[in-house]
Design an enzyme around this catalytic site. Structure first.
Site: not given
Ligand code: GLU
Length: 310
Positions: A64, A67, A191, A243, A261
């Site tokens: 992640s 991102k 993705y 998160y 993660v």
């Protein structure tokens, strides 16, 4: 001023001795067997100095953390119109949560939860074939890191593609609200592959330099984004980058950060001072690297880098 080299080496030594290492994520089978003992830390100052210790040159799956870079690219493509596709408020929910999506009619709460990152990927994909979009993301990563050797781990991408049922559900659910423009398989393919980019702490800290330095690469002077955009990306990292653990990270570390993660890495930014990457695969209950957070808390404290003051 504390000696950065010394502080980084001390922290790596302290982390090596700790037994509380958290739990390695197992939901991407290919990543379940990473060595929980691994620990790497790399800090790159805006003046170009590098302090690194532990396994800082071992590549891991950035998951992640990618991102942050897809958000930067998508903002470059469509500017503030991106905020019609995705919000910028903390979610208070786990990384792969589906519950808010129904209430918010397919518009994910922020670009860093999985649903939001899938929407951002969809923006980058529009007008391209998946292979081109992926090539653009990888080239951008190589550009900001100044390192053409960065690659995608195909085995990790394939592993998630085979087992990523939750992400497949999220994407289909968004599609049902017309919140994705491209075929679900195409968007998810891109993705899964950008999450599978493999980088070391040193490469990742290099890639984050523009966020620490008003949107510019401090070494080459190349502009990546305008200063205002760098500031805003940092703001979203601070409020949403961990998160449902984002509040705790701000409370303890006091720096914008983005966790992954699957791989257990964190990219953190000390604006005006340094770009920092840490890697320790064991996770805490919120799915963020446990020792990564502990190490960043120590670094921020010893260097006096918290954006909230000493
Ligand atoms: N590829 C992972 C997923 O979509 C990314 C999650 C993360 O690293 O935080 O589940």
């Amino acid at each position: 001023m504390p000696n950065l080299d010394l502080v980084v080496r001390e922290i790596a030594d302290e982390m090596r001795q700790r037994r509380d290492r958290g739990e390695v994520a197992t939901y991407i089978p290919e990543l379940a067997c990473i060595d929980a003992q691994a620990f790497g830390l790399a800090v790159i100052g805006v003046d170009g100095r590098v302090a690194a210790a532990g396994d800082s040159d071992t590549a891991f799956s950035i998951q992640s953390i990618s991102k942050v870079f897809t958000l930067t690219l998508a903002l470059g493509k469509i500017g503030d119109r991106l905020w019609r596709r995705v919000g910028r408020e903390p979610s208070g929910s786990p990384f792969n949560s589906i519950v808010q999506l129904e209430r918010e009619r397919g518009v994910p709460r922020n670009p860093f939860i999985n649903a939001g990152a899938i929407a951002v990927t969809d923006v980058i994909l529009s007008g391209h074939q998946p292979r081109e979009a992926l090539g653009e993301i990888l080239r951008f990563m190589q550009f900001v890191a100044d390192d053409p050797s960065i690659t995608i781990d195909e085995a990790v991408a394939a592993s998630e593609q085979r087992t990523g049922f939750r992400n497949i559900a999220l994407a289909n659910y968004m599609k049902s609200f017309d919140a994705l423009d491209n075929p679900v398989d195409f968007t998810l393919g891109v993705y899964f592959h950008h999450c599978a980019i493999s980088m070391s702490c040193r490469q990742l800290a290099m890639a984050g330099r523009f966020l620490a330095h008003l949107g510019r690469n401090p070494t080459t002077g190349h502009s990546v984004v305008q200063p205002e955009r760098a500031r805003r990306i940092n703001a979203v990292m601070l409020t949403c980058g961990h998160y449902d653990g984002s509040g705790e990270f701000a409370y303890r570390v006091g720096l914008p950060g983005k966790s992954g993660v699957g791989g257990g890495g964190i990219l953190a930014i000390s604006p005006g001072k340094a770009s920092i990457a840490v890697w320790s695969p064991g996770l805490d209950a919120n799915g963020n690297s446990h020792l990564g957070r502990v190490a960043l808390e120590a670094l921020s404290k010893r260097m006096g880098w918290s954006i909230f003051g000493a």
